[in-house]
Scaffold this motif. Structure first.
Motif, PDB file in Angstrom:
ATOM      1  N   THR A 138      11.677   8.818  -5.479  1.00 17.68           N
ATOM      2  CA  THR A 138      13.375   9.581  -4.527  1.00 17.68           C
ATOM      3  C   THR A 138      13.012   7.848  -4.329  1.00 17.68           C
ATOM      4  O   THR A 138      14.841   7.436  -4.116  1.00 17.68           O
ATOM      5  CB  THR A 138      12.545  10.039  -2.936  1.00 17.68           C
ATOM      6  N   TYR A 139      12.617   6.537  -3.317  1.00 15.12           N
ATOM      7  CA  TYR A 139      12.937   5.253  -3.107  1.00 15.12           C
ATOM      8  C   TYR A 139      13.771   5.064  -4.746  1.00 15.12           C
ATOM      9  O   TYR A 139      14.596   4.227  -5.101  1.00 15.12           O
ATOM     10  CB  TYR A 139      11.322   4.420  -3.356  1.00 15.12           C
ATOM     11  N   THR A 140      13.029   5.263  -5.743  1.00 15.00           N
ATOM     12  CA  THR A 140      13.229   4.487  -6.884  1.00 15.00           C
ATOM     13  C   THR A 140      14.285   4.905  -7.316  1.00 15.00           C
ATOM     14  O   THR A 140      15.135   4.656  -8.148  1.00 15.00           O
ATOM     15  CB  THR A 140      12.338   4.800  -8.241  1.00 15.00           C
ATOM     16  N   SER A 160       1.099  -1.065   0.275  1.00 14.75           N
ATOM     17  CA  SER A 160       0.069  -0.082  -0.103  1.00 14.75           C
ATOM     18  C   SER A 160       0.780   1.801  -0.002  1.00 14.75           C
ATOM     19  O   SER A 160       2.053   1.103   0.480  1.00 14.75           O
ATOM     20  CB  SER A 160      -0.588  -0.360   0.897  1.00 14.75           C
ATOM     21  N   GLY A 161       0.227   2.161  -0.591  1.00 14.28           N
ATOM     22  CA  GLY A 161       1.028   4.082  -0.361  1.00 14.28           C
ATOM     23  C   GLY A 161       2.259   3.701  -0.736  1.00 14.28           C
ATOM     24  O   GLY A 161       2.096   3.059  -2.377  1.00 14.28           O
ATOM     25  N   ILE A 162       2.868   4.161   0.054  1.00 14.79           N
ATOM     26  CA  ILE A 162       4.873   4.598  -1.378  1.00 14.79           C
ATOM     27  C   ILE A 162       5.321   3.524  -1.135  1.00 14.79           C
ATOM     28  O   ILE A 162       6.149   3.631  -1.918  1.00 14.79           O
ATOM     29  CB  ILE A 162       5.532   5.329  -0.246  1.00 14.79           C
ATOM     30  N   GLY A 163       5.086   1.966  -0.341  1.00 11.21           N
ATOM     31  CA  GLY A 163       5.479   1.521  -0.969  1.00 11.21           C
ATOM     32  C   GLY A 163       5.097   0.148  -2.103  1.00 11.21           C
ATOM     33  O   GLY A 163       6.053   0.091  -2.610  1.00 11.21           O
ATOM     34  N   LYS A 164       4.172   0.607  -2.288  1.00 12.91           N
ATOM     35  CA  LYS A 164       3.249   0.039  -2.966  1.00 12.91           C
ATOM     36  C   LYS A 164       3.256   0.775  -4.692  1.00 12.91           C
ATOM     37  O   LYS A 164       3.337  -0.231  -5.630  1.00 12.91           O
ATOM     38  CB  LYS A 164       2.003   0.099  -3.634  1.00 12.91           C
TER      39      LYS A 164
END
Length: 288
Positions: free
Chosen positions: A238-240, A13-17
Motif C-alpha cells: 500500500t505504501y508503494t 525494519s518491518g514495513i518500512g524496510k
C-alpha cells in the motif's frame, strides 16, 4: 535517467524496510532514515541485495529530536535538490513501557516521534517536495483507532503530564493527530503539486525479538495475534501504491487501508474545528 527520490522514515525494519525494497526495485533512489547507525547499515545492505539496486542511502535521524531533524534535513538537501515521496513510517510504541519517557527537547517521546517530528520534517522539506513533478507525502496511522471511535486528542495535556499515561493511549492519540494533520496539510497544499494521504495499517506480524522484556503472557498474545496478521511485505504494497501509482496522482487528503481502498476516520477527526485546534497545539511545539 532522472530517478525519483523517496525518503522513508523508519526504513530499517518491518514495513518500512519492505517498502524500501519494493520502491528500490521500481528504480527509485531510496533514502532510509533511522536512529541506530548499526541497524541502519545492516538494513541498507539487505535492501541493496534484495532489490539489486545500489541507489539506496542511509540518513541518521531521531524523530524525537528537533535538532536531529534539522541536521538530517541539511544532509538530505546537500545530496538531493528534490523529493518525490516522503513516507512517515517511524513510530515510538514500546509495548513494555510503563511510564513516559522524554526527548532531549523535554517532550514525551511518543508525541514527539509520532506527531511533532513528522510535522516539522514535512515543513522543512516542503520546498524539495515542490521541486518534484508530483510530490507525495504519506502518513501512517493504525487500524487500532477503530477500537477507539470516541478518542480525542487531549489538547490541554497531550503528554499526560497530569497523569493517566499509558503507552497505548499515547500511541493512538499520536496516530489520530497524524490523520488530522493529513487532512490539514492536504488542504493547505491544495494549490500545489503535492498530495498528502494517510495509510491505515492493519495487523502486521511483529518481531517479538525486538521486545526482550515482554512478559510471557504478552508474548503468547502477540503470537496468537500474528496468526491473523499480514506480512510487512503485504502491508508495504500500500505504501508503494500510494508512492507510485498514477491512479492516485491527483488524490489528496484521503485515508487508505491495506487493500488500497479509501476508508473513513472518526467523526471527531474530520471536523474542521477539531483539526484546527490540534494543529494550533502542534505549532506551539515548533515555535523556536
Amino acid at each position: 535517467m532522472d530517478h525519483k527520490v523517496c525518503l522513508i522514515i523508519g526504513g530499517n525494519s518491518g514495513i518500512g524496510k519492505a517498502a524500501a525494497i519494493q520502491l528500490a526495485q521500481s528504480g527509485m533512489k531510496v533514502m532510509i532514515a533511522c536512529r541506530n547507525e548499526e541497524r541502519g547499515r545492516a538494513a541498507l545492505q539487505d535492501i541493496k541485495s534484495s532489490s539489486d539496486h545500489d541507489q539506496v542511502e542511509l540518513l541518521l535521524l531521531d524523530m524525537s529530536s528537533q535538532a536531529s531533524i534539522y541536521q538530517a534535513v541539511e544532509i538530505f538537501k546537500s545530496k538531493h535538490s528534490k523529493l518525490d515521496v516522503l513516507i512517515h513510517n517511524a513510530a515510538d510504541f514500546d509495548i513494555t513501557r510503563k511510564t513516559p519517557e522524554y526527548s532531549e527537547d523535554g517532550i514525551e517521546t511518543v508525541w514527539a516521534t509520532n506527531h511533532i517530528g513528522p510535522v516539522l520534517l514535512t515543513r522543512l522539506l516542503t520546498n524539495e517536495l515542490e521541486q518534484s513533478e508530483q510530490g507525495r507525502v504519506i502518513s501512517v496511522a493504525s487500524q487500532g483507532l477503530m477500537l477507539h471511535p470516541y478518542l480525542k486528542v487531549n489538547v490541554k495535556d497531550p503528554e499526560f503530564k497530569t497523569g493517566g499515561y499509558r503507552v497505548a493511549k499515547a500511541y493512538y492519540q499520536s496516530k489520530l493527530a497524524q490523520v488530522m494533520y493529513t487532512y490539514w496539510l492536504a488542504e493547505h497544499l491544495k494549490d500545489t503539486r503535492i498530495t498528502v494521504n494517510a495509510v491505515r495499517v492493519t495487523n502486521v506480524k511483529v518481531d517479538i525479538s525486538r521486545y526482550p522484556d515482554l512478559s510471557k503472557v504478552m508474548k503468547v498474545l502477540y503470537s496468537m495475534k500474528s496468526r491473523f496478521s499480514i506480512s510487512p511485505e503485504e502491508m508495504a504494497e500500500t505504501y508503494t501504491y500510494l508512492a507510485l501509482s498514477p491512479e492516485v496522482k491527483e488524490v489528496t487528503g484521503e485515508y487508505f487501508n491495506e487493500k488500497n481502498k479509501i476508508v473513513s476516520s472518526s467523526r471527531y477527526s474530520k471536523k474542521k474545528r477539531n483539526i484546527e485546534e490540534v494543529m494550533e497545539l502542534t505549532m506551539k511545539y515548533l515555535e523556536a
